[in-house]
Design a protein around this motif. Sequence first.
Motif, PDB file in Angstrom:
ATOM      1  N   ILE A 188       0.863  -1.172   0.000  1.00 33.54           N
ATOM      2  CA  ILE A 188       0.000   0.000   0.000  1.00 33.54           C
ATOM      3  C   ILE A 188       0.907   1.231   0.000  1.00 33.54           C
ATOM      4  O   ILE A 188       1.697   1.434   0.921  1.00 33.54           O
ATOM      5  CB  ILE A 188      -0.937   0.019   1.218  1.00 33.54           C
ATOM      6  CG1 ILE A 188      -1.879  -1.178   1.160  1.00 33.54           C
ATOM      7  CG2 ILE A 188      -1.729   1.327   1.269  1.00 33.54           C
ATOM      8  CD1 ILE A 188      -2.734  -1.355   2.397  1.00 33.54           C
ATOM      9  N   GLN A 193      -0.249   4.541  -0.496  1.00 31.65           N
ATOM     10  CA  GLN A 193      -0.906   5.649   0.194  1.00 31.65           C
ATOM     11  C   GLN A 193      -2.373   5.310   0.405  1.00 31.65           C
ATOM     12  O   GLN A 193      -2.953   4.507  -0.314  1.00 31.65           O
ATOM     13  CB  GLN A 193      -0.772   6.966  -0.585  1.00 31.65           C
ATOM     14  CG  GLN A 193      -1.434   6.962  -1.941  1.00 31.65           C
ATOM     15  CD  GLN A 193      -1.410   8.318  -2.611  1.00 31.65           C
ATOM     16  OE1 GLN A 193      -1.733   9.339  -1.987  1.00 31.65           O
ATOM     17  NE2 GLN A 193      -1.022   8.357  -3.885  1.00 31.65           N
ATOM     18  N   THR A 194      -2.948   5.949   1.403  1.00 29.56           N
ATOM     19  CA  THR A 194      -4.372   5.802   1.712  1.00 29.56           C
ATOM     20  C   THR A 194      -4.968   7.187   1.865  1.00 29.56           C
ATOM     21  O   THR A 194      -4.426   8.027   2.577  1.00 29.56           O
ATOM     22  CB  THR A 194      -4.576   5.004   3.017  1.00 29.56           C
ATOM     23  OG1 THR A 194      -4.000   3.699   2.864  1.00 29.56           O
ATOM     24  CG2 THR A 194      -6.047   4.862   3.359  1.00 29.56           C
ATOM     25  N   ILE A 246      -7.310  11.425  -5.105  1.00 27.55           N
ATOM     26  CA  ILE A 246      -6.026  10.772  -4.862  1.00 27.55           C
ATOM     27  C   ILE A 246      -5.139  11.006  -6.083  1.00 27.55           C
ATOM     28  O   ILE A 246      -5.634  11.019  -7.215  1.00 27.55           O
ATOM     29  CB  ILE A 246      -6.206   9.264  -4.566  1.00 27.55           C
ATOM     30  CG1 ILE A 246      -4.875   8.614  -4.145  1.00 27.55           C
ATOM     31  CG2 ILE A 246      -6.852   8.540  -5.726  1.00 27.55           C
ATOM     32  CD1 ILE A 246      -5.012   7.186  -3.601  1.00 27.55           C
ATOM     33  N   ILE A 295      -5.920   1.134  -7.767  1.00 25.89           N
ATOM     34  CA  ILE A 295      -6.579   1.856  -6.677  1.00 25.89           C
ATOM     35  C   ILE A 295      -7.696   0.969  -6.141  1.00 25.89           C
ATOM     36  O   ILE A 295      -8.602   0.577  -6.881  1.00 25.89           O
ATOM     37  CB  ILE A 295      -7.159   3.209  -7.141  1.00 25.89           C
ATOM     38  CG1 ILE A 295      -6.086   4.089  -7.786  1.00 25.89           C
ATOM     39  CG2 ILE A 295      -7.835   3.923  -5.964  1.00 25.89           C
ATOM     40  CD1 ILE A 295      -4.978   4.553  -6.863  1.00 25.89           C
ATOM     41  N   VAL A 317     -12.821   5.325   1.009  1.00 31.44           N
ATOM     42  CA  VAL A 317     -11.380   5.117   1.195  1.00 31.44           C
ATOM     43  C   VAL A 317     -10.783   4.694  -0.152  1.00 31.44           C
ATOM     44  O   VAL A 317     -11.346   3.832  -0.830  1.00 31.44           O
ATOM     45  CB  VAL A 317     -11.098   4.013   2.241  1.00 31.44           C
ATOM     46  CG1 VAL A 317      -9.609   3.778   2.402  1.00 31.44           C
ATOM     47  CG2 VAL A 317     -11.751   4.352   3.577  1.00 31.44           C
ATOM     48  N   GLN A 359      -7.020   3.363  -1.703  1.00 32.65           N
ATOM     49  CA  GLN A 359      -5.658   2.934  -1.400  1.00 32.65           C
ATOM     50  C   GLN A 359      -4.919   2.651  -2.707  1.00 32.65           C
ATOM     51  O   GLN A 359      -5.417   1.894  -3.548  1.00 32.65           O
ATOM     52  CB  GLN A 359      -5.660   1.671  -0.538  1.00 32.65           C
ATOM     53  CG  GLN A 359      -6.212   1.915   0.853  1.00 32.65           C
ATOM     54  CD  GLN A 359      -6.140   0.679   1.716  1.00 32.65           C
ATOM     55  OE1 GLN A 359      -6.642  -0.365   1.345  1.00 32.65           O
ATOM     56  NE2 GLN A 359      -5.514   0.815   2.862  1.00 32.65           N
ATOM     57  N   GLU A 360      -3.748   3.275  -2.863  1.00 31.69           N
ATOM     58  CA  GLU A 360      -2.911   2.993  -4.018  1.00 31.69           C
ATOM     59  C   GLU A 360      -2.089   1.740  -3.727  1.00 31.69           C
ATOM     60  O   GLU A 360      -1.399   1.661  -2.727  1.00 31.69           O
ATOM     61  CB  GLU A 360      -1.988   4.172  -4.326  1.00 31.69           C
ATOM     62  CG  GLU A 360      -1.123   3.924  -5.552  1.00 31.69           C
ATOM     63  CD  GLU A 360      -0.186   5.057  -5.896  1.00 31.69           C
ATOM     64  OE1 GLU A 360       0.540   4.935  -6.890  1.00 31.69           O
ATOM     65  OE2 GLU A 360      -0.168   6.066  -5.150  1.00 31.69           O
ATOM     66  N   ILE A 361      -2.173   0.766  -4.649  1.00 35.88           N
ATOM     67  CA  ILE A 361      -1.503  -0.522  -4.483  1.00 35.88           C
ATOM     68  C   ILE A 361      -0.392  -0.642  -5.544  1.00 35.88           C
ATOM     69  O   ILE A 361      -0.648  -0.514  -6.737  1.00 35.88           O
ATOM     70  CB  ILE A 361      -2.487  -1.701  -4.647  1.00 35.88           C
ATOM     71  CG1 ILE A 361      -3.746  -1.511  -3.785  1.00 35.88           C
ATOM     72  CG2 ILE A 361      -1.798  -3.032  -4.368  1.00 35.88           C
ATOM     73  CD1 ILE A 361      -3.519  -1.515  -2.304  1.00 35.88           C
TER      74      ILE A 361
END
Length: 191
Positions: free
Chosen positions: A26, A28-29, A66, A75, A185, A187-189
Amino acid sequence: MGSTLTVDTIQGATTAANLKLPAGSILQTVVHQEDGVTTFTADGTSEELLSASNAADSTSHVSLTITPKYADSKILLNCHVFYEGNQVLHSYLWAFHRGSTKLAAPAAGSRRTGIMIPSAGYYDNDNASTPDSVHMMYYDSPNTTDAITYTASYNNSNSGAVIYLNHTVTQTDNSSYERGISIIVAQEIAQ
């Protein structure tokens, strides 16, 4: 014999901001939790985005922005919406939008498409004091490092469907008319 690596800062070789981490990490969140109460009204049976510009109070929303660090990142979107609608529960169909692009099941003839219908906690046409909720997830491949706005949305098979975000239709001040919160939410993966 074990080893210990202790550092104060890890800096990338070419840029400190974008250190490449292993696939699945991850990066960023980003979270937006909404506790404001407002209404959203669909125009006919078209998609209604839960953006501030569409809200009756012009401020409450279920959206976020984001900026991916890498173009090949995925994402992961996760969203919970607390609401009550003025239409029967099963007629609401929920999705996400990336900008103006709807993220949902593939088109299938003349069927409406989305990600999720609401979970039925109480099945009755009580459009006054029985809140509903929807929880949905989506794994997106935006292929960009530009800022992206993701927004929860709904459509309804009935024209002019309204949702009452974070509250029941009726605003009576007693324990039978609940309030809640909504959250989105992203989250970039790493890939």
